[in-house]
Scaffold this motif. Structure first.
Motif, PDB file in Angstrom:
ATOM      1  N   ASN A  88       0.819  -1.212   0.000  1.00 58.43           N
ATOM      2  CA  ASN A  88       0.000   0.000   0.000  1.00 58.43           C
ATOM      3  C   ASN A  88       0.851   1.259   0.000  1.00 58.43           C
ATOM      4  O   ASN A  88       0.330   2.362  -0.014  1.00 58.43           O
ATOM      5  N   LEU A  90       2.793   2.715  -2.170  1.00 60.11           N
ATOM      6  CA  LEU A  90       2.672   3.629  -3.311  1.00 60.11           C
ATOM      7  C   LEU A  90       1.332   4.365  -3.270  1.00 60.11           C
ATOM      8  O   LEU A  90       1.250   5.550  -3.601  1.00 60.11           O
ATOM      9  N   ASN A  91       0.295   3.645  -2.822  1.00 62.41           N
ATOM     10  CA  ASN A  91      -1.008   4.311  -2.655  1.00 62.41           C
ATOM     11  C   ASN A  91      -0.885   5.505  -1.698  1.00 62.41           C
ATOM     12  O   ASN A  91      -1.446   6.568  -1.942  1.00 62.41           O
ATOM     13  N   VAL A  92      -0.147   5.296  -0.614  1.00 64.32           N
ATOM     14  CA  VAL A  92      -0.014   6.370   0.380  1.00 64.32           C
ATOM     15  C   VAL A  92       0.888   7.487  -0.153  1.00 64.32           C
ATOM     16  O   VAL A  92       0.585   8.674  -0.011  1.00 64.32           O
ATOM     17  N   MET A  93       1.983   7.084  -0.808  1.00 68.46           N
ATOM     18  CA  MET A  93       2.950   8.090  -1.288  1.00 68.46           C
ATOM     19  C   MET A  93       2.369   8.994  -2.371  1.00 68.46           C
ATOM     20  O   MET A  93       2.916  10.058  -2.647  1.00 68.46           O
ATOM     21  N   THR A  94       1.297   8.544  -3.021  1.00 67.10           N
ATOM     22  CA  THR A  94       0.722   9.358  -4.100  1.00 67.10           C
ATOM     23  C   THR A  94      -0.498  10.142  -3.616  1.00 67.10           C
ATOM     24  O   THR A  94      -1.286  10.624  -4.405  1.00 67.10           O
ATOM     25  N   THR A  95      -0.642  10.226  -2.290  1.00 69.86           N
ATOM     26  CA  THR A  95      -1.647  11.126  -1.709  1.00 69.86           C
ATOM     27  C   THR A  95      -0.902  12.312  -1.084  1.00 69.86           C
ATOM     28  O   THR A  95       0.329  12.269  -0.978  1.00 69.86           O
ATOM     29  N   PRO A  96      -1.631  13.313  -0.630  1.00 70.31           N
ATOM     30  CA  PRO A  96      -0.921  14.479  -0.046  1.00 70.31           C
ATOM     31  C   PRO A  96      -0.318  14.221   1.329  1.00 70.31           C
ATOM     32  O   PRO A  96       0.288  15.138   1.901  1.00 70.31           O
ATOM     33  N   VAL A  97      -0.468  13.045   1.870  1.00 73.18           N
ATOM     34  CA  VAL A  97       0.064  12.776   3.222  1.00 73.18           C
ATOM     35  C   VAL A  97       1.581  13.003   3.243  1.00 73.18           C
ATOM     36  O   VAL A  97       2.312  12.453   2.420  1.00 73.18           O
ATOM     37  N   LYS A  98       2.011  13.830   4.208  1.00 75.64           N
ATOM     38  CA  LYS A  98       3.454  14.068   4.363  1.00 75.64           C
ATOM     39  C   LYS A  98       4.044  12.958   5.233  1.00 75.64           C
ATOM     40  O   LYS A  98       3.346  12.407   6.079  1.00 75.64           O
ATOM     41  N   GLU A  99       5.335  12.722   5.051  1.00 79.43           N
ATOM     42  CA  GLU A  99       5.998  11.680   5.849  1.00 79.43           C
ATOM     43  C   GLU A  99       5.828  11.967   7.340  1.00 79.43           C
ATOM     44  O   GLU A  99       5.544  11.057   8.123  1.00 79.43           O
ATOM     45  N   TYR A 102       2.424  11.082   8.587  1.00 77.79           N
ATOM     46  CA  TYR A 102       2.243   9.635   8.716  1.00 77.79           C
ATOM     47  C   TYR A 102       2.890   9.135  10.005  1.00 77.79           C
ATOM     48  O   TYR A 102       2.295   8.368  10.763  1.00 77.79           O
ATOM     49  N   ARG A 253      13.673   7.290  -2.781  1.00 75.21           N
ATOM     50  CA  ARG A 253      13.040   7.988  -3.918  1.00 75.21           C
ATOM     51  C   ARG A 253      13.997   8.064  -5.105  1.00 75.21           C
ATOM     52  O   ARG A 253      13.592   7.927  -6.250  1.00 75.21           O
ATOM     53  N   VAL A 258      10.477   2.259  -4.576  1.00 77.88           N
ATOM     54  CA  VAL A 258       9.033   2.093  -4.362  1.00 77.88           C
ATOM     55  C   VAL A 258       8.471   1.012  -5.281  1.00 77.88           C
ATOM     56  O   VAL A 258       7.470   0.361  -4.959  1.00 77.88           O
TER      57      VAL A 258
END
Lengths: 262, 258
Positions: A88, A90-99, A102, A253, A258
């Motif tokens: 999951n 990549l799903n999370v990394m492609t949302t606006p959630v910052k590290e 998280y 990155r 990823v």
């Protein structure tokens, strides 16, 4: 930072915990087994050498505090790994959630798991061995805080290594914990270690936190000087861990790791 | 972002993996409301390009602007306006569909997601899936739910990596219809990779073919067929793939991968 996104991270992990009975093992089963194991060792030592300080109290208090450290570590390390195990990330990394959002989300959720774990531990030490750590009072709070900082710092280091080296580094989530356990004088003073290893133990901020715990258990006032040194060491460790994991995230990155999880 | 500003702007973007070029000085501008297909032989650099666009992979050189925001510094702001769907990506396990949508709505910063999720479930006709576990979904159902997940925040740009790969023709058509509905209703820009040329001709008005990590052709499907003196887009694609192989370029085994 967005509270909405942090709340979503917490919700995600709450549902995972609710749905996966095996995740409750690290909150309840293993801690209770540790209480039984070390509590009985302590009881035996006390039987053999009456009056010994290295009895049940040191061992049980040590194990409760060790699980405090472990829960802080697991909350972040296993939280991030949950996303790699379920592909999951990549799903999370492609949302606006910052590290940072998280990490804050899983660390906060980890505090809830820690509370559940401490309740279980306290109940089991009272029921099985008549020992209640809360008798120590508020003195335990700064020690808990130090162990939380160190647990989070270690987790960030491990997360960085897992991102960099992949699944083969996951063993470090559990492995590093035992390094800390062995070198920090969790249940007995670090002076009990072989002489060459004591030097290592003295460098760890967790060693001073556990030493402060034993001082309090002996009825002495909180050794603020020792705690202050531990705090400085803990903050240095945390800053180093943040820098280390940020660097390895940049490598992740840069090298396109990823795609391992997609 | 003004209407004239591009939604995607890659300028001289390059990426190498283990000294092999995956993307080589790629320039790609996609305007607001466009429907663009990014095609190329396997290993040509399509997915690497998309992942660089999404900030998941850092380019070695060049600049990337997404919905007017420069990456990587404004990644969060940019991704607030972008949705990503990949046919190969699973939904998180241990979550029911509605729960997954609720969590992703939170990731996109939606404060009151319930009405948005209800409306999206209705729009895509997936009410019967809402209480199912994600892992129990078929590939087609998973893709539909992924599209719902990625459009909850009404993105300006929807990036789709092989969205209909492994779907049967009926489900693939439903997915295409859903994507066109989103485009028409919200003016969402679509950037799609696919190996299905018929799908590309249905879904996209512009096609960019990349080979060796750089643009080999850019135009409408008819323009590209004309340029390569072929009957249709598929033949043009085959011609480009053959040229790419002749150059010792990308295919399944040789594309530069991390």
């Amino acid at each position: 930072m967005s509270l909405v996104r942090i709340r979503a991270v917490m919700l995600r992990h709450w549902i995972v915990l609710r749905r996966a009975p095996h995740r409750w093992f690290e909150i309840s089963f293993w801690p209770v087994m540790d209480v039984l194991l070390w509590g009985s060792v302590g009881a035996y030592v006390k039987q053999q050498t009456p009056g010994s300080q290295a009895g049940t109290v040191y061992l049980l208090a040590g194990i409760v505090m060790f699980w405090t450290f472990t829960q802080a570590q697991f909350s972040i390390a296993l939280g991030v790994n949950e996303e790699t195990w379920t592909r999951n990330i990549l799903n999370v990394m492609t949302t606006p959630v910052k590290e940072v959002e998280y990490i804050v989300g899983i660390a906060l959720f980890g505090l809830l798991k820690l509370a559940l774990c401490l309740l279980t531990l306290t109940a089991s030490t009272i029921v099985f061995f008549g020992f209640d750590l809360s008798d120590v009072g508020w003195s335990v709070i700064p020690i808990v805080a130090l162990l939380l900082i160190n647990g989070w710092a270690l987790a960030l280091m491990v997360v960085g290594l897992v991102l960099r080296f992949g699944q083969s580094a996951e063993i470090l989530i559990w492995g590093f914990n035992y390094v800390i356990m062995a070198f920090s004088g969790v249940m007995v003073p670090s002076s009990s270690l072989p002489s060459g290893l004591r030097i290592v133990a003295q460098q760890l901020p967790t060693t001073r936190a556990f030493a402060a715990l034993r001082a309090v258990l002996d009825g002495k006032p909180l050794p603020w000087g020792m705690l202050g040194l531990s705090l400085i060491g803990s903050l240095v460790f945390l800053a180093g861990a943040i820098a280390f994991s940020s660097w390895l995230l940049a490598v992740f990155r840069k090298r396109g790791f990823v795609t391992r999880y997609s | 972002m003004s209407a004239a500003e591009p939604v995607v702007a890659l300028r001289s973007v390059s990426k190498r993996f283990r000294d092999k070029p995956a993307v080589d000085s790629l320039d790609l501008i996609v305007g607001r409301g466009d429907r663009v297909a990014l095609l190329g032989p396997n290993g040509a650099g399509k997915t690497t390009t998309l992942l660089m666009l999404l900030g998941a992979i850092t380019p070695d050189s060049g600049t990337i602007e997404l919905v007017g925001y420069r990456l990587p510094h404004h990644r969060t702001k940019a991704l607030s306006h972008v949705g990503f769907v990949a046919g190969y990506l699973p939904l998180p396990e241990n979550l029911k569909v509605r729960e997954a949508l609720n969590i992703f709505a939170g990731f996109y910063g939606l404060r009151k997601p319930k009405p948005v999720i209800d409306a999206a479930i209705d729009r895509f006709g997936i009410a019967h899936l809402a209480d199912q576990q994600s892992r129990e979904l078929s590939s087609g159902q998973r893709t539909l739910v992924s599209i719902v997940k990625s459009t909850l925040h009404q993105p300006k740009l929807l990036i789709l990596d092989e969205p209909t790969a492994s779907l049967d023709p009926d489900v693939a058509r439903r997915v295409r219809t859903a994507l066109l509905d989103i485009h028409h209703e919200f003016g969402t820009t679509l950037l799609v990779t696919s190996h299905n040329m018929r799908e590309v001709e249905t879904l996209c008005e512009r096609v960019v073919i990349i080979a060796h990590g750089t643009v080999a052709a850019d135009g409408t499907p008819n323009e590209i067929a004309t340029t390569f003196n072929t009957d249709d887009l598929e033949d043009a694609f085959l011609e480009i793939a053959a040229q790419s192989r002749a150059r010792g370029g990308a295919d399944d085994s040789e594309g530069a991968r991390p």
